[in-house]
Design an enzyme around this catalytic site. Structure first.
Site, PDB file in Angstrom:
ATOM      1  N   ARG A  20       0.845  -1.199   0.000  1.00  0.00           N
ATOM      2  CA  ARG A  20       0.000   0.000   0.000  1.00  0.00           C
ATOM      3  C   ARG A  20       0.879   1.247   0.000  1.00  0.00           C
ATOM      4  O   ARG A  20       0.510   2.274  -0.568  1.00  0.00           O
ATOM      5  CB  ARG A  20      -0.955   0.002   1.187  1.00  0.00           C
ATOM      6  CG  ARG A  20      -1.983   1.145   1.125  1.00  0.00           C
ATOM      7  CD  ARG A  20      -3.077   0.976   2.167  1.00  0.00           C
ATOM      8  NE  ARG A  20      -3.872  -0.204   1.874  1.00  0.00           N
ATOM      9  CZ  ARG A  20      -4.292  -1.076   2.792  1.00  0.00           C
ATOM     10  NH1 ARG A  20      -3.991  -0.902   4.059  1.00  0.00           N
ATOM     11  NH2 ARG A  20      -5.003  -2.126   2.441  1.00  0.00           N
ATOM     12  N   THR A  34      -5.997   0.214   8.265  1.00  0.00           N
ATOM     13  CA  THR A  34      -7.324  -0.388   8.306  1.00  0.00           C
ATOM     14  C   THR A  34      -7.626  -0.812   9.734  1.00  0.00           C
ATOM     15  O   THR A  34      -6.727  -0.921  10.576  1.00  0.00           O
ATOM     16  CB  THR A  34      -7.410  -1.597   7.367  1.00  0.00           C
ATOM     17  OG1 THR A  34      -6.400  -2.550   7.715  1.00  0.00           O
ATOM     18  CG2 THR A  34      -7.235  -1.171   5.918  1.00  0.00           C
ATOM     19  N   GLU A  37      -7.214  -1.844  16.064  1.00  0.00           N
ATOM     20  CA  GLU A  37      -6.124  -1.980  15.106  1.00  0.00           C
ATOM     21  C   GLU A  37      -4.876  -2.396  15.865  1.00  0.00           C
ATOM     22  O   GLU A  37      -5.002  -2.840  17.005  1.00  0.00           O
ATOM     23  CB  GLU A  37      -5.951  -0.699  14.282  1.00  0.00           C
ATOM     24  CG  GLU A  37      -5.732   0.568  15.079  1.00  0.00           C
ATOM     25  CD  GLU A  37      -4.295   0.762  15.494  1.00  0.00           C
ATOM     26  OE1 GLU A  37      -3.469   1.091  14.637  1.00  0.00           O
ATOM     27  OE2 GLU A  37      -3.988   0.603  16.696  1.00  0.00           O
ATOM     28  N   MET A  38      -3.674  -2.263  15.286  1.00  0.00           N
ATOM     29  CA  MET A  38      -2.521  -2.913  15.903  1.00  0.00           C
ATOM     30  C   MET A  38      -1.250  -2.065  16.014  1.00  0.00           C
ATOM     31  O   MET A  38      -0.206  -2.599  16.392  1.00  0.00           O
ATOM     32  CB  MET A  38      -2.185  -4.209  15.143  1.00  0.00           C
ATOM     33  CG  MET A  38      -3.306  -5.222  15.139  1.00  0.00           C
ATOM     34  SD  MET A  38      -2.875  -6.803  14.355  1.00  0.00           S
ATOM     35  CE  MET A  38      -1.702  -7.469  15.539  1.00  0.00           C
ATOM     36  N   SER A  67     -12.293  -1.753   7.594  1.00  0.00           N
ATOM     37  CA  SER A  67     -12.241  -2.859   6.638  1.00  0.00           C
ATOM     38  C   SER A  67     -13.027  -4.072   7.108  1.00  0.00           C
ATOM     39  O   SER A  67     -13.369  -4.954   6.317  1.00  0.00           O
ATOM     40  CB  SER A  67     -10.790  -3.267   6.377  1.00  0.00           C
ATOM     41  OG  SER A  67     -10.160  -3.656   7.584  1.00  0.00           O
ATOM     42  N   ASP A  68     -13.295  -4.117   8.400  1.00  0.00           N
ATOM     43  CA  ASP A  68     -14.071  -5.199   8.992  1.00  0.00           C
ATOM     44  C   ASP A  68     -14.987  -4.588  10.052  1.00  0.00           C
ATOM     45  O   ASP A  68     -14.682  -3.528  10.617  1.00  0.00           O
ATOM     46  CB  ASP A  68     -13.167  -6.231   9.681  1.00  0.00           C
ATOM     47  CG  ASP A  68     -12.041  -6.702   8.786  1.00  0.00           C
ATOM     48  OD1 ASP A  68     -12.289  -7.607   7.983  1.00  0.00           O
ATOM     49  OD2 ASP A  68     -10.925  -6.147   8.891  1.00  0.00           O
ATOM     50  N   ARG A  97      13.981  -5.750   4.513  1.00  0.00           N
ATOM     51  CA  ARG A  97      12.968  -6.639   5.085  1.00  0.00           C
ATOM     52  C   ARG A  97      11.589  -6.438   4.472  1.00  0.00           C
ATOM     53  O   ARG A  97      10.570  -6.705   5.115  1.00  0.00           O
ATOM     54  CB  ARG A  97      12.911  -6.488   6.606  1.00  0.00           C
ATOM     55  CG  ARG A  97      14.206  -6.862   7.297  1.00  0.00           C
ATOM     56  CD  ARG A  97      14.070  -7.002   8.782  1.00  0.00           C
ATOM     57  NE  ARG A  97      15.325  -7.399   9.392  1.00  0.00           N
ATOM     58  CZ  ARG A  97      15.447  -8.247  10.414  1.00  0.00           C
ATOM     59  NH1 ARG A  97      14.348  -8.786  10.935  1.00  0.00           N
ATOM     60  NH2 ARG A  97      16.620  -8.551  10.919  1.00  0.00           N
TER      61      ARG A  97
END
Length: 236
Positions: A24, A89, A178-179, A202-203, A43
């Site tokens: 993205r 997201t 989220e994270m 998104s969910d 990475r």
């Protein structure tokens, strides 16, 4: 030169958009920026610098989860970046949410270990920079885009075995899960840089029902979010 964002000071703009997905990051750079130069691939953490409306801006993928993302945030600060804006997201937690809705975070409940380690496990409320919150609301209003504004939660877990936790967060007024944001806001405060977070729903996880956005709907929502984020990140 930092270990994971392999660049020299000055190769990244002071303003950086931070999607979790490195692909993205590439999409945003190739779609919206001019004079784009790839700055990092270490990475698989793709990073780019270019201009938007004549203003310098960078885009850097962070990967998923606070521990890895925190490395990216710290190294961008080492490179001189001063305005870090996550564009990601999330899972919507409120019944009024629709797939593709946009959220700007005020705070991020630190349901992760990274943010808490950064403050020695003392009580802590990771909070976005007001300038970026206000800028996002204003930019969205200018283009007629609705935004939900409020607290989110950053979790260590995508597949959460804790039954009922989403419902408890929802009842406390948390907008989304989220994270990465809690680590971003904490590092922003500790390092004296601006930090913010824009999210696309998104969910939706409400009342035991899970719904997932389609790929086409997600792309359209990410485009709407990105336009707001670029306005905010490059504002003077």
């Amino acid at each position: 030169m930092p270990i994971h964002v392999r660049a020299q000071p000055g190769e990244y703009a002071e303003a950086v958009l931070l999607p979790g997905d490195p692909l993205r990051a590439r999409y945003i750079a190739e779609t919206y920026l001019e004079d784009v130069v790839q700055r990092n691939s270490e990475r698989g953490l793709l990073g780019f610098t270019g201009t938007w409306n004549g203003k310098p801006v960078s885009v850097q993928g962070t990967g998923m989860g606070c521990p890895g993302a925190a490395i990216v945030f710290e190294e961008l600060v080492q490179l001189g970046c001063k305005r870090l804006l996550r564009v990601g997201t999330c899972g919507g937690l409120q019944p009024q949410h629709e797939l593709g809705d946009l959220i700007v975070a005020l705070t991020a409940v630190p349901a992760d270990s990274t943010a808490m380690h950064l403050v020695g496990n003392e009580p802590h409320c990771p909070t976005a920079s007001w300038s970026l919150i206000h800028g996002a609301v204003h930019a969205a209003k200018e283009i007629g885009q609705d935004l939900h504004v409020g607290p989110i939660v950053s979790s260590d877990l995508f597949y959460n075995p804790n039954e009922g936790q989403y419902d408890r967060w929802s009842k406390r007024g948390v907008l989304a899960v989220e994270m990465e944001a809690s680590a971003l806001f904490t590092i922003g405060a500790l390092r004296g840089v601006e930090s913010g977070c824009l999210l696309t729903v998104s969910d939706i996880v409400v009342e035991g029902v899970f719904k997932r956005i389609s790929d086409d709907e997600l792309r359209a929502a990410v485009d709407r979010m990105t336009k707001i984020a670029l306005e905010v990140a490059t504002a003077e």
